[in-house]
Design a protein around this motif. Structure first.
Motif, PDB file in Angstrom:
ATOM      1  N   ARG A  16       2.491  12.702  -1.779  1.00  0.00           N
ATOM      2  CA  ARG A  16       2.444  11.240  -1.791  1.00  0.00           C
ATOM      3  C   ARG A  16       1.785  10.763  -3.087  1.00  0.00           C
ATOM      4  N   GLN A  82      12.283   3.623   8.260  1.00  0.00           N
ATOM      5  CA  GLN A  82      10.845   3.584   8.084  1.00  0.00           C
ATOM      6  C   GLN A  82      10.436   2.457   7.162  1.00  0.00           C
ATOM      7  N   SER A  83       9.164   2.079   7.259  1.00  0.00           N
ATOM      8  CA  SER A  83       8.593   1.146   6.298  1.00  0.00           C
ATOM      9  C   SER A  83       7.985   1.949   5.167  1.00  0.00           C
ATOM     10  N   GLN A  84       7.583   1.270   4.098  1.00  0.00           N
ATOM     11  CA  GLN A  84       6.981   1.960   2.969  1.00  0.00           C
ATOM     12  C   GLN A  84       5.679   1.269   2.580  1.00  0.00           C
ATOM     13  N   SER A  85       4.790   2.011   1.982  1.00  0.00           N
ATOM     14  CA  SER A  85       3.547   1.449   1.457  1.00  0.00           C
ATOM     15  C   SER A  85       3.186   2.194   0.191  1.00  0.00           C
ATOM     16  N   ASP A  93      -5.113   7.490   4.083  1.00  0.00           N
ATOM     17  CA  ASP A  93      -4.208   8.577   3.735  1.00  0.00           C
ATOM     18  C   ASP A  93      -4.871   9.943   3.904  1.00  0.00           C
ATOM     19  N   ARG A 131       6.102  10.134   0.250  1.00  0.00           N
ATOM     20  CA  ARG A 131       6.227   8.688   0.444  1.00  0.00           C
ATOM     21  C   ARG A 131       7.388   8.172  -0.399  1.00  0.00           C
ATOM     22  N   SER A 143      13.010   7.384   2.818  1.00  0.00           N
ATOM     23  CA  SER A 143      12.417   6.616   3.904  1.00  0.00           C
ATOM     24  C   SER A 143      13.420   6.206   4.963  1.00  0.00           C
ATOM     25  N   ASP A 159       7.494  11.541   5.982  1.00  0.00           N
ATOM     26  CA  ASP A 159       6.935  10.330   5.379  1.00  0.00           C
ATOM     27  C   ASP A 159       6.025   9.731   6.440  1.00  0.00           C
ATOM     28  N   ASP A 161       4.482   7.147   6.768  1.00  0.00           N
ATOM     29  CA  ASP A 161       4.656   5.746   7.119  1.00  0.00           C
ATOM     30  C   ASP A 161       5.478   5.606   8.398  1.00  0.00           C
ATOM     31  N   ARG A 164       3.466   4.522  11.330  1.00  0.00           N
ATOM     32  CA  ARG A 164       3.258   3.075  11.412  1.00  0.00           C
ATOM     33  C   ARG A 164       4.469   2.402  12.049  1.00  0.00           C
TER      34      ARG A 164
END
Length: 304
Positions: A16, A82-85, A93, A131, A143, A159, A161, A164
């Motif tokens: 990541r 998925q979402s990403q950040s 993390d 990520r 993602s 991933d 995320d 979440r």
């Protein structure tokens, strides 16, 4: 889950925050949008691809990039968005890395013991935490693909995320729900070591799409059952806490094919199922959890 004092696995590759150097096996190179590898291609070849793309787009309305950016070849796992950040070094993390490495370590201990009881040696898989996107031996991990196992390099790709997304979109949060996701993908690794995945991938080439989907459901449900076996051993070690089993069963319910299709399109198409219904996923996880035996996870014989 009570993981305090539990060991962490050495088989974590946390990438990541790193940029992907290019497709695996090409010694670098780069991808144009849609995941088409260009490393090693001549300029003439690239021009030909470009002409084919624009002709298909202009006259037939077909976007070849979308077609070619599907699930990486040979991947086994989820297809949930998925979402990403951003960032990879936050306290959150680092806590996630510790959690995942402890869960992976416990699957290592569990399956090492089970394989020894069968007179076999368990090969511990690597788990890649990424990520956004990363390259695997099965193609691009991104993602949109979700957690998956690649039998070609014996690695789980995650991933984080997605956890979440599990909590916010699918209402399937909780540490044991997250651990179930890891254990499910490790279950595919167990299938690979036992020769189940190679047989499936060989047979799939001769199947219709409907037949392949039906067989994929059986493969996925067995991975759920194997995850349940791991859950049984965590319970015996005193790792599970009140409500943990319910978290995993809720996650299995929320990510059943029928539940996801109802949420996404308002109706279900059973012939397109690839992972099993909510009831089936709960059933087979529970069966593995109740018995703790590989022999109880035969999803290929009879009704599921």
């Amino acid at each position: 889950m009570d993981l305090n004092g539990r060991r962490e696995s050495d088989n974590i590759e946390d990438v990541r925050g790193q940029s992907d150097a290019g497709p695996v096996g090409r010694g670098g190179g780069f991808n144009i949008p849609g995941g088409i590898p260009l490393g090693g291609f001549s300029f003439r070849t690239i021009i030909i691809f470009a002409v084919i793309y624009f002709v298909a787009k202009l006259f037939f309305g077909v976007d070849l990039l979308q077609i070619l950016s599907g699930t990486p070849s040979g991947q086994v796992g989820s297809s949930y968005s998925q979402s990403q950040s951003n960032g990879a070094n936050s306290a959150e993390d680092q806590a996630m890395k510790k959690f995942v490495s402890q869960v992976l370590a416990d699957t290592e201990d569990t399956w090492t013991g089970i394989f020894e009881s069968m007179g076999k040696t368990y090969e511990r898989p690597k788990l890649v935490m990424y990520r956004g996107q990363w390259s695997s031996a099965c193609g691009e991990a991104n993602s949109a693909v979700g957690p998956f196992y690649c039998p070609s390099d014996h690695k789980v790709y995650l991933d984080t995320d997605f956890f979440r997304e599990m909590q916010q979109k699918f209402k399937a949060g909780g540490d044991f729900a997250d651990a179930y996701v890891v254990a499910h993908e490790v279950g595919h690794h167990v299938q690979n070591l036992l020769g189940i995945l190679p047989k499936f991938n060989q047979a799939r080439a001769k199947m219709s799409e409907t037949q392949a989907n039906a067989m994929s459901v059986r493969v996925e449900l067995q991975a759920d059952c194997f995850a349940g076996i791991w859950g049984k051993f965590t319970q015996q070690k005193g790792i599970l806490q009140s409500g943990d089993l319910e978290e995993a069963l809720n996650a299995a319910h929320q990510i059943g094919d029928d539940a996801l299709q109802k949420q996404g399109r308002g109706y279900v198409v059973p012939d397109s199922f690839t992972h099993g219904t909510s009831a089936q996923r709960m059933k087979w996880f529970q069966r593995g959890f109740d018995t703790g035996k590989i022999s109880a996870c035969d999803t290929f014989s009879g009704a599921i």
